[in-house]
Design a protein around this motif. Structure first.
Motif, short mmCIF file in Angstrom:
data_model
loop_
_atom_site.label_atom_id
_atom_site.label_comp_id
_atom_site.label_asym_id
_atom_site.label_seq_id
_atom_site.Cartn_x
_atom_site.Cartn_y
_atom_site.Cartn_z
N TRP A 1 24.61 41.74 -0.48
CA TRP A 1 25.21 42.20 0.77
C TRP A 1 25.46 40.97 1.65
O TRP A 1 24.53 40.41 2.20
CB TRP A 1 24.28 43.19 1.47
N ASP A 2 26.72 40.59 1.78
CA ASP A 2 27.07 39.39 2.54
C ASP A 2 27.54 39.71 3.96
O ASP A 2 27.86 38.81 4.71
CB ASP A 2 28.18 38.61 1.81
N GLY A 3 27.60 40.97 4.31
CA GLY A 3 28.18 41.36 5.60
C GLY A 3 29.67 41.58 5.43
O GLY A 3 30.28 41.18 4.44
N GLY A 4 30.27 42.23 6.38
CA GLY A 4 31.70 42.51 6.29
C GLY A 4 31.98 43.74 5.44
O GLY A 4 31.09 44.52 5.11
N LYS A 5 33.23 43.90 5.07
CA LYS A 5 33.69 45.11 4.39
C LYS A 5 33.44 45.11 2.89
O LYS A 5 33.62 46.14 2.26
CB LYS A 5 35.19 45.30 4.64
N ILE A 6 33.09 43.97 2.32
CA ILE A 6 32.90 43.92 0.87
C ILE A 6 31.46 43.56 0.53
O ILE A 6 30.72 43.03 1.36
CB ILE A 6 33.86 42.93 0.20
N PHE A 7 31.08 43.88 -0.70
CA PHE A 7 29.79 43.46 -1.23
C PHE A 7 29.99 43.16 -2.71
O PHE A 7 31.04 43.42 -3.27
CB PHE A 7 28.71 44.53 -1.00
N VAL B 1 33.32 42.72 -7.18
CA VAL B 1 33.51 42.77 -5.73
C VAL B 1 33.95 44.18 -5.41
O VAL B 1 34.89 44.71 -6.03
CB VAL B 1 34.56 41.75 -5.25
N LEU B 2 33.25 44.82 -4.47
CA LEU B 2 33.52 46.22 -4.14
C LEU B 2 33.61 46.43 -2.64
O LEU B 2 33.20 45.59 -1.86
CB LEU B 2 32.38 47.11 -4.66
N GLY B 3 34.10 47.58 -2.29
CA GLY B 3 34.10 48.07 -0.92
C GLY B 3 33.80 49.55 -0.96
O GLY B 3 33.75 50.16 -2.03
N ILE B 4 33.58 50.12 0.20
CA ILE B 4 33.41 51.56 0.33
C ILE B 4 34.57 52.08 1.15
O ILE B 4 34.79 51.65 2.29
CB ILE B 4 32.06 51.91 1.02
N MET B 5 35.34 52.99 0.55
CA MET B 5 36.52 53.52 1.21
C MET B 5 36.21 54.80 1.97
O MET B 5 35.54 55.68 1.45
CB MET B 5 37.63 53.80 0.18
N ASP B 6 36.73 54.87 3.19
CA ASP B 6 36.73 56.11 3.94
C ASP B 6 37.83 56.96 3.32
O ASP B 6 39.01 56.57 3.33
CB ASP B 6 37.03 55.82 5.41
N LEU B 7 37.47 58.09 2.73
CA LEU B 7 38.42 58.89 1.98
C LEU B 7 39.48 59.57 2.84
O LEU B 7 40.52 59.97 2.34
CB LEU B 7 37.67 59.92 1.13
N VAL C 1 35.40 50.82 4.85
CA VAL C 1 34.52 50.96 6.02
C VAL C 1 34.02 49.58 6.42
O VAL C 1 33.91 48.66 5.60
CB VAL C 1 33.35 51.94 5.76
N ALA C 2 33.68 49.43 7.71
CA ALA C 2 33.26 48.14 8.24
C ALA C 2 31.92 47.67 7.70
O ALA C 2 31.72 46.48 7.48
CB ALA C 2 33.23 48.20 9.77
N ASP C 3 30.98 48.59 7.48
CA ASP C 3 29.63 48.22 7.04
C ASP C 3 29.23 49.09 5.85
O ASP C 3 28.57 50.12 6.00
CB ASP C 3 28.64 48.39 8.19
N PRO C 4 29.63 48.70 4.64
CA PRO C 4 29.36 49.53 3.46
C PRO C 4 27.87 49.74 3.19
O PRO C 4 27.46 50.81 2.77
CB PRO C 4 30.04 48.77 2.32
N GLY C 5 27.07 48.72 3.46
CA GLY C 5 25.63 48.85 3.24
C GLY C 5 25.02 49.94 4.11
O GLY C 5 24.20 50.73 3.64
#
Length: 119
Positions: A62-68, A88-94, A100-104
């Motif tokens: 978890w590096d911060g930001g929108k990706i991890f 490299v992944l992100g979490i999408m608001d469906l 999303v801004a904070d996937p973690g």
């Protein structure tokens, strides 16, 4: 073994880890989010053959930001590393169809065992 199988093993391990953390597919959908793979890099170290058993690790970064990131290793039962996978992944608001801004934090809110995700 075909290179696509390595990707399947890696993805299967990631979904199993989410499930173990208490975040199944239905929980993600009801939470209005879904994981999105943005990039995958595989380093093939040793050949896998049909019938080989492997253990696949998942280490969240978890590096911060929108990706991890998730670092994965596929190890044969004798300990030999067959492949290393960096995702490299992100979490999408469906609904908004944006990351999303904070996937973690979004995953932590849904998880029963967030520690499994490094949260």
């Amino acid at each position: 073994m075909n290179q696509a199988v390595y990707l399947q093993y890696a993805e299967h391990a990631r979904w199993e880890l989410l499930q173990a953390a208490g975040i199944g597919g239905e929980k993600l959908i009801s939470g209005g989010i879904g994981p999105v793979v943005l990039e995958t890099n595989i380093k093939y170290r040793r050949e896998l053959r049909g019938g080989d058993e492997v253990a696949v690790t998942c280490e969240f970064q978890w590096d911060g930001g929108k990706i991890f990131r998730i670092h994965q290793e596929m190890r044969k039962l004798d300990g030999t590393v067959a492949a290393e996978v960096e995702v490299v992944l992100g979490i999408m608001d469906l609904t908004a169809r944006k990351l999303v801004a904070d996937p973690g934090e979004r995953l932590r809110a849904l998880a029963e065992q967030p520690d499994l995700l490094g949260l």
